[in-house]
Enzyme design. Structure first.
Site, PDB file in Angstrom:
ATOM      1  N   LYS A  37    -151.949 -22.816 -37.313  1.00  0.00           N
ATOM      2  CA  LYS A  37    -151.632 -24.212 -36.966  1.00  0.00           C
ATOM      3  C   LYS A  37    -150.625 -24.298 -35.826  1.00  0.00           C
ATOM      4  O   LYS A  37    -150.749 -25.158 -34.956  1.00  0.00           O
ATOM      5  CB  LYS A  37    -151.135 -24.975 -38.176  1.00  0.00           C
ATOM      6  CG  LYS A  37    -149.743 -24.607 -38.658  1.00  0.00           C
ATOM      7  CD  LYS A  37    -149.290 -25.495 -39.794  1.00  0.00           C
ATOM      8  CE  LYS A  37    -147.897 -25.136 -40.261  1.00  0.00           C
ATOM      9  NZ  LYS A  37    -146.844 -25.357 -39.266  1.00  0.00           N
ATOM     10  N   THR A  38    -149.626 -23.407 -35.828  1.00  0.00           N
ATOM     11  CA  THR A  38    -148.610 -23.447 -34.771  1.00  0.00           C
ATOM     12  C   THR A  38    -149.234 -23.130 -33.419  1.00  0.00           C
ATOM     13  O   THR A  38    -148.951 -23.783 -32.409  1.00  0.00           O
ATOM     14  CB  THR A  38    -147.463 -22.461 -35.079  1.00  0.00           C
ATOM     15  OG1 THR A  38    -146.906 -22.791 -36.358  1.00  0.00           O
ATOM     16  CG2 THR A  38    -146.372 -22.533 -34.024  1.00  0.00           C
ATOM     17  N   ASP A  50    -145.866 -31.943 -36.984  1.00  0.00           N
ATOM     18  CA  ASP A  50    -146.108 -30.723 -37.751  1.00  0.00           C
ATOM     19  C   ASP A  50    -145.813 -30.976 -39.234  1.00  0.00           C
ATOM     20  O   ASP A  50    -145.000 -31.842 -39.568  1.00  0.00           O
ATOM     21  CB  ASP A  50    -145.200 -29.612 -37.208  1.00  0.00           C
ATOM     22  CG  ASP A  50    -145.526 -28.251 -37.806  1.00  0.00           C
ATOM     23  OD1 ASP A  50    -146.673 -28.053 -38.250  1.00  0.00           O
ATOM     24  OD2 ASP A  50    -144.630 -27.382 -37.821  1.00  0.00           O
ATOM     25  N   GLU A  51    -146.478 -30.224 -40.114  1.00  0.00           N
ATOM     26  CA  GLU A  51    -146.247 -30.304 -41.574  1.00  0.00           C
ATOM     27  C   GLU A  51    -146.317 -31.749 -42.076  1.00  0.00           C
ATOM     28  O   GLU A  51    -145.452 -32.226 -42.812  1.00  0.00           O
ATOM     29  CB  GLU A  51    -144.874 -29.697 -41.928  1.00  0.00           C
ATOM     30  CG  GLU A  51    -144.691 -28.252 -41.506  1.00  0.00           C
ATOM     31  CD  GLU A  51    -145.442 -27.254 -42.371  1.00  0.00           C
ATOM     32  OE1 GLU A  51    -146.269 -27.682 -43.209  1.00  0.00           O
ATOM     33  OE2 GLU A  51    -145.218 -26.037 -42.211  1.00  0.00           O
ATOM     34  N   GLN A 101    -150.936 -27.753 -49.569  1.00  0.00           N
ATOM     35  CA  GLN A 101    -149.602 -27.160 -49.560  1.00  0.00           C
ATOM     36  C   GLN A 101    -148.510 -28.234 -49.648  1.00  0.00           C
ATOM     37  O   GLN A 101    -147.372 -27.998 -49.251  1.00  0.00           O
ATOM     38  CB  GLN A 101    -149.392 -26.306 -48.311  1.00  0.00           C
ATOM     39  CG  GLN A 101    -150.284 -25.068 -48.271  1.00  0.00           C
ATOM     40  CD  GLN A 101    -149.934 -24.145 -47.119  1.00  0.00           C
ATOM     41  OE1 GLN A 101    -148.929 -23.448 -47.141  1.00  0.00           O
ATOM     42  NE2 GLN A 101    -150.774 -24.129 -46.105  1.00  0.00           N
ATOM     43  N   ARG A 129    -149.291 -16.414 -49.777  1.00  0.00           N
ATOM     44  CA  ARG A 129    -148.218 -15.693 -49.061  1.00  0.00           C
ATOM     45  C   ARG A 129    -148.583 -14.216 -48.905  1.00  0.00           C
ATOM     46  O   ARG A 129    -147.989 -13.502 -48.105  1.00  0.00           O
ATOM     47  CB  ARG A 129    -146.884 -15.768 -49.822  1.00  0.00           C
ATOM     48  CG  ARG A 129    -146.267 -17.130 -50.059  1.00  0.00           C
ATOM     49  CD  ARG A 129    -146.187 -17.972 -48.841  1.00  0.00           C
ATOM     50  NE  ARG A 129    -147.357 -18.842 -48.756  1.00  0.00           N
ATOM     51  CZ  ARG A 129    -147.758 -19.446 -47.649  1.00  0.00           C
ATOM     52  NH1 ARG A 129    -147.109 -19.280 -46.520  1.00  0.00           N
ATOM     53  NH2 ARG A 129    -148.820 -20.229 -47.650  1.00  0.00           N
TER      54      ARG A 129
END
Length: 688
Positions: free
Chosen positions: A33-34, A217-218, A248, A594
């Site tokens: 995503k970044t 973002d997020e 998430q 993770r």
């Protein structure tokens, strides 16, 4: 241009090349995503020719903003005249207020107060108003009010329960105080920015036209205030691109509103949705478990991660008798990994609740494994545990002034600072310990330098200490039960914002004490305290150390070798009042994703629960993730319908599902039939 699109997959490229209109980039864990967000910013500025001054990219942390800024600038082929504005929500609020706060009749020379300053001010106001409430609770409530755009006047009108009425009074005085002194707290940075934009249409239009391309973002972590602020910022164009993952969304407890991402397409017209479903972090077996688990949630937009890495080792299960055996088994496996060449920094152990860290800390210390605890204090350094240890030290040695001062007013006994200072001075002047002077003054052999009310409280405390000292001299079998009944330390923490977590820690300590007595019936309080000191004094190791942390703290991180402990009902998922099973499941999804290549999920047969050892069932999540077949497991079935699905009704025709909620054996669906919204049971519609 080639530099921008280098290594982007088709979905990422599709998101980067979208220019005008609202866009939701639904980015699964580890899906880049970044990279996508920074590439899109570079594309808008470096290829399309958008003035950097017309862009605004908002994040939640300074670290994320700095990383994105650096990556975006590297992708831009030529040096831009000035960098695009890429910052946190609150930094944007600060910059905005510096230019426009005078519209509220305030000067732009305002000073921002941090959380400690805020609590000091609230403590002073509470004392002045003679209100005895936990300061952390007051601060949290006021923060919630501001993020819900509730003024003190509104809260005063709406508050019904006594505690909340008192908080409302403090809020009113607090807000007047900071305005008169031209102070701004953290929540004001957004609340005042929204207020100015909301009340000034011309400025709102100017600001929206200035920031013609907005990225967030997020987005799943945004709250109501942030959503409303964004609506104002893009009111003139709706060129808003948000990146997030509904699967998430794990911060509902601190105000994040998952509806912001679930309803994005309803809130912004003609939304383009791009799903990033290629995961570059984890192997297929890990993603299979994550996908299978999260599919049991009904309130989600829906996506399925596929692994770019491909096949790998199966997810392992570690079954132990209790938490001590669990810690020992994990330590043994970690030793083997390190012997085989694994880097300790690539190994982590995660848990749902902080109380579970104690057995790991103790077990790893005994095995000589270096570890670092991230996102929290070590178990024995937590305030509530230090309080209990201080009580134990006073019971062992009443003349330990340092420990007595820590607990003399915990829980609150009405023994204020002035009374304590008088007692300390009198004890010093007579060359006695604080406890000895209190005893002597209560018996009439020394001058009573405190009020009768304080003396009564101290008499009760000294009586409790005598009874508990006598109990500790005979046997420790029933000691902790008597300690809990007489001291009532849990009451002190119950009203705090994180009271539930602190009480869990206290129960963990009580259970650990009881277990130590069972293992060694001749154990003395002094011996127990000595063992605690040895464990709590372990040096903090930062390099070449295994990471121990909560799942919340692990979000955004990744590890080659991962252990998740506490996969038991009532621990993970956490059950009880206020717990949201879908958010618990999203936490499970975050935990699993993770792991890069090696994942072990751990569960035990018994664990301390509410201070006592209890047989406990394995987590339903093990079954829901397809990792275990057990008829006794509770499985929460997902709705076959989810938000965004097209359905057909025999009367209303074709519609789109906007929400799905359990209703008996059926599901109640909120369906939009061409603008006509109806709540219909799922058995009356069919999927298309």
């Amino acid at each position: 241009m080639e530099q921008i699109f280098e290594s982007l997959n088709p979905s990422q490229r599709e998101a980067v090349e979208h220019i005008d209109g609202a866009m939701l980039i639904l980015a699964g864990a580890g899906s880049g995503k970044t990279k996508t967000l920074t590439a899109r910013l570079a594309y808008l500025v470096g290829e399309v020719g958008i003035d950097p001054a017309n862009t605004l990219t908002l994040t939640f942390t300074n670290k994320a903003a700095a990383e994105m800024r650096e990556r975006a600038l590297k992708l831009m082929p030529t040096k831009v005249s000035h960098p695009p504005l890429l910052c946190t929500f609150h930094k944007f609020g600060l910059l905005f207020l510096k230019f426009h706060i005078e519209k509220l009749g305030r000067k732009n020379t305002f000073v921002i107060i941090d959380s400690d300053d805020k609590k000091r001010l609230l403590r002073s106001i509470a004392k002045e108003l003679k209100i005895d409430l936990n300061i952390a609770f007051i601060a949290s409530e006021i923060s919630k009010y501001k993020n819900s755009l509730l003024t003190p006047e509104v809260v005063l009108q709406k508050a019904e329960l006594s505690d909340y009425k008192q908080v409302a009074k403090i809020y009113e005085v607090y807000q007047t105080n900071i305005e008169e002194n031209n102070l701004v707290d953290f929540d004001d940075l957004l609340m005042l920015t929204y207020k100015i934009l909301d009340e000034n249409e011309t400025l709102r239009k100017e600001t929206s036209n200035r920031y013609k391309y907005i990225m967030v973002d997020e987005y799943q972590d945004t709250n109501e205030l942030q959503y409303r602020l964004l609506k104002h910022l893009c009111s003139e164009h709706e060129n808003i691109c948000v990146v997030g993952d509904d699967d998430q969304s794990i911060y509902g407890w601190r105000g994040a509103n998952i509806r912001n991402i679930l309803e994005f397409a309803d809130n912004f017209k003609e939304t383009k949705t791009v799903k990033l479903e290629t995961n570059y972090r984890s192997t297929e077996p890990i993603l299979k478990a994550a996908n299978t688990l999260i599919e049991h949630n009904s309130t989600r937009l829906g996506k399925k991660l596929t692994s770019h890495k491909g096949a790998g080792t199966e997810v392992k299960l570690l079954h132990s008798l209790d938490e001590s055996m669990e810690a020992k088994a994990i330590a043994h496996q970690i030793h083997e990994l390190i012997d085989e060449g694994a880097d300790p920094d690539d190994i982590a152990v995660l848990y749902r609740i902080n109380a579970l860290s104690r057995s790991l800390e103790e077990g790893f210390s005994k095995e000589g494994l270096g570890f670092k605890l991230i996102g929290g204090m070590r178990f024995y350094e937590r305030a509530e545990i230090k309080d209990i240890i201080s009580y134990f030290r006073v019971l062992s040695n009443p003349h330990d002034d340092f420990s007595l001062l820590r607990i003399i007013n915990k829980p609150k006994r009405g023994i204020g600072k002035a009374s304590i200072e008088k007692l300390q001075k009198a004890a010093f002047d007579t060359q006695m310990s604080l406890y000895a002077y209190i005893e002597e003054s209560l018996s009439g052999r020394q001058e009573l330098v405190i009020s009768k009310k304080v003396a009564t409280s101290l008499a009760k405390l000294t009586e409790d200490i005598k009874v508990l000292r006598e109990e500790a001299r005979t046997t420790l079998g029933n000691f902790i039960t008597l300690f809990d009944e007489r001291i009532k330390l849990k009451d002190h923490y119950a009203t705090m914002v994180d009271g539930f977590e602190r009480i869990m820690n206290i129960d963990e300590f009580y259970g650990y004490f009881r277990d130590a007595v069972v293992k060694n019936p001749d154990l003395t309080l002094d011996e127990f305290l000595n063992d605690i000191s040895l464990q709590s004094d372990q040096d903090q190791i930062e390099e070449d150390a295994i990471t121990i942390m909560s799942i919340h703290a692990a979000k955004g991180l990744e590890f080659e070798h991962l252990f998740v402990i506490g996969l038991e009902e009532e621990f993970f998922p956490l059950l009880g009042e206020g717990c949201n099973m879908e958010e618990e499941r999203r936490l499970g999804y975050v935990a699993i994703t993770r792991a890069k290549s090696d994942l072990t999920l751990c569960y035990v047969d018994s664990r301390f629960y509410k201070g006592r050892r209890k047989m406990i069932d394995k987590s339903r999540f093990l079954g829901e993730a397809g990792l275990i077949q057990d008829a006794s497991l509770k499985i929460t079935k997902a709705s076959t319908f989810k938000k965004g699905d097209l359905v057909k009704h025999k009367i209303f025709g074709i519609g789109r599902v906007q929400a799905a909620n359990k209703s008996g054996k059926d599901y109640k669906l909120l369906i939009n039939f061409g603008g006509n919204k109806k709540e219909i049971l799922s058995s009356f519609v069919q999927s298309l």
